[in-house]
Scaffold this motif. Sequence first.
Motif, short mmCIF file in Angstrom:
data_model
loop_
_atom_site.label_atom_id
_atom_site.label_comp_id
_atom_site.label_asym_id
_atom_site.label_seq_id
_atom_site.Cartn_x
_atom_site.Cartn_y
_atom_site.Cartn_z
N ALA A 101 0.89 -1.32 -0.02
CA ALA A 101 0.17 0.09 0.36
C ALA A 101 0.60 1.05 -0.06
O ALA A 101 0.61 2.47 -0.38
N PHE A 102 1.90 1.12 0.73
CA PHE A 102 3.16 2.74 0.84
C PHE A 102 3.45 2.55 -0.92
O PHE A 102 4.01 3.67 -0.75
N ALA A 103 3.52 1.67 -1.33
CA ALA A 103 4.99 1.88 -2.32
C ALA A 103 3.15 2.30 -3.47
O ALA A 103 4.07 2.61 -4.19
N ARG A 104 2.41 1.91 -3.62
CA ARG A 104 0.87 2.35 -4.24
C ARG A 104 1.14 3.13 -3.80
O ARG A 104 0.88 4.44 -5.28
N ASP A 105 0.82 3.94 -2.81
CA ASP A 105 0.45 4.92 -2.78
C ASP A 105 1.44 6.25 -2.95
O ASP A 105 1.16 7.03 -3.36
N ASN A 106 2.47 5.71 -3.19
CA ASN A 106 3.77 6.75 -2.62
C ASN A 106 4.08 6.95 -4.40
O ASN A 106 5.22 7.52 -4.45
N GLU A 107 3.12 5.81 -5.53
CA GLU A 107 3.50 6.18 -6.78
C GLU A 107 4.65 5.23 -6.92
O GLU A 107 5.70 5.60 -7.82
N ILE A 108 5.55 4.47 -5.82
CA ILE A 108 6.98 3.58 -6.03
C ILE A 108 6.88 2.54 -6.82
O ILE A 108 6.25 1.59 -6.80
N PRO A 109 7.94 2.74 -8.04
CA PRO A 109 7.69 1.39 -7.99
C PRO A 109 8.02 0.00 -8.15
O PRO A 109 9.27 -0.47 -7.29
N PHE A 110 7.40 -1.04 -8.12
CA PHE A 110 7.54 -1.87 -7.57
C PHE A 110 6.77 -3.47 -7.82
O PHE A 110 6.22 -3.26 -8.56
N LEU A 111 7.14 -4.60 -7.33
CA LEU A 111 7.06 -5.57 -7.98
C LEU A 111 5.78 -6.09 -6.93
O LEU A 111 5.73 -6.30 -5.72
N PHE A 112 4.58 -5.86 -7.46
CA PHE A 112 3.44 -6.42 -6.23
C PHE A 112 2.81 -7.60 -6.67
O PHE A 112 2.91 -7.75 -8.42
N ARG A 113 2.75 -8.19 -5.87
CA ARG A 113 2.05 -10.15 -6.21
C ARG A 113 0.29 -9.89 -6.34
O ARG A 113 0.13 -9.65 -4.91
N SER A 114 -0.29 -10.29 -7.39
CA SER A 114 -1.46 -10.12 -6.63
C SER A 114 -2.08 -11.72 -7.02
O SER A 114 -1.46 -12.60 -8.10
N GLN A 115 -3.56 -11.87 -7.38
CA GLN A 115 -4.27 -13.69 -7.22
C GLN A 115 -6.04 -13.21 -7.82
O GLN A 115 -5.80 -12.55 -6.74
N PRO A 116 -5.91 -13.51 -9.16
CA PRO A 116 -7.73 -13.52 -8.88
C PRO A 116 -8.08 -15.17 -8.59
O PRO A 116 -8.03 -15.41 -7.89
N PRO A 117 -9.59 -14.03 -8.26
CA PRO A 117 -10.50 -15.52 -7.45
C PRO A 117 -10.46 -16.47 -8.34
O PRO A 117 -10.30 -16.36 -9.29
N ARG A 118 -11.17 -17.32 -7.02
CA ARG A 118 -10.88 -18.71 -7.90
C ARG A 118 -12.02 -18.77 -8.68
O ARG A 118 -12.93 -18.16 -8.65
N GLU A 119 -11.95 -20.07 -9.67
CA GLU A 119 -13.30 -19.81 -10.50
C GLU A 119 -14.52 -20.49 -10.52
O GLU A 119 -15.05 -20.83 -8.99
N GLU A 120 -15.20 -19.68 -10.68
CA GLU A 120 -16.61 -19.81 -10.38
C GLU A 120 -17.29 -21.27 -10.35
O GLU A 120 -16.79 -21.98 -11.14
N GLY A 121 -18.04 -21.76 -9.55
CA GLY A 121 -18.22 -23.34 -9.08
C GLY A 121 -17.80 -24.15 -8.28
O GLY A 121 -17.75 -25.44 -8.58
#
Length: 170
Positions: A101-121
């Motif tokens: 959040a600190f990197a995002r809010d301060n526009e610091i180039p950073f490697l973010f890790r994300s994951q989409p939601p699990r498949e429906e069903g």
Amino acid sequence: SLELSNPRVVLSTINVHTRYSYDEVDDLLEHEDKYLSLVYNIACAREAQRMVQGGFKIHRKEIYINQQEDGSLVLKDVSDSSPARNTIGEMMIYANEVMGAFARDNEIPFLFRSQPPREEGTPGNVDHIPEGPARDFAERQGLKPSSVSLEAAPHSTLGLPVYTQTTSPI
């Protein structure tokens, strides 16, 4: 609220005066150590908050092999669900969320890790499956792979709006 009011990043040094094993911390928590109990309660509240936000916990077990003096091998099965291990894991997740959040809010180039939601069903409730490898497998069904990007995005398994990996992996 468990949100930090004004997080900032500063160069600092932590002097460790006493090192504890996970077993020692679990024992201290059983005897209601004032400071460790506070951190443990914060960790439990943070985990509950993440679960409400859609996250879920995947249990993992580690196997340690120790060679005895007589040459025999002993396998030790260690669960990640002990109070000490859960506290450390949750605090690492918290630190990674705050740093993201600190990197995002301060526009610091950073490697973010994300994951989409699990498949429906995909079955989400595995309570009817006994604990063990079958349940662990069922919990992972339908999970989409996580990814790393310069753009901040939610991490669905953790139940967080932003996440990066600045601590050791959990």
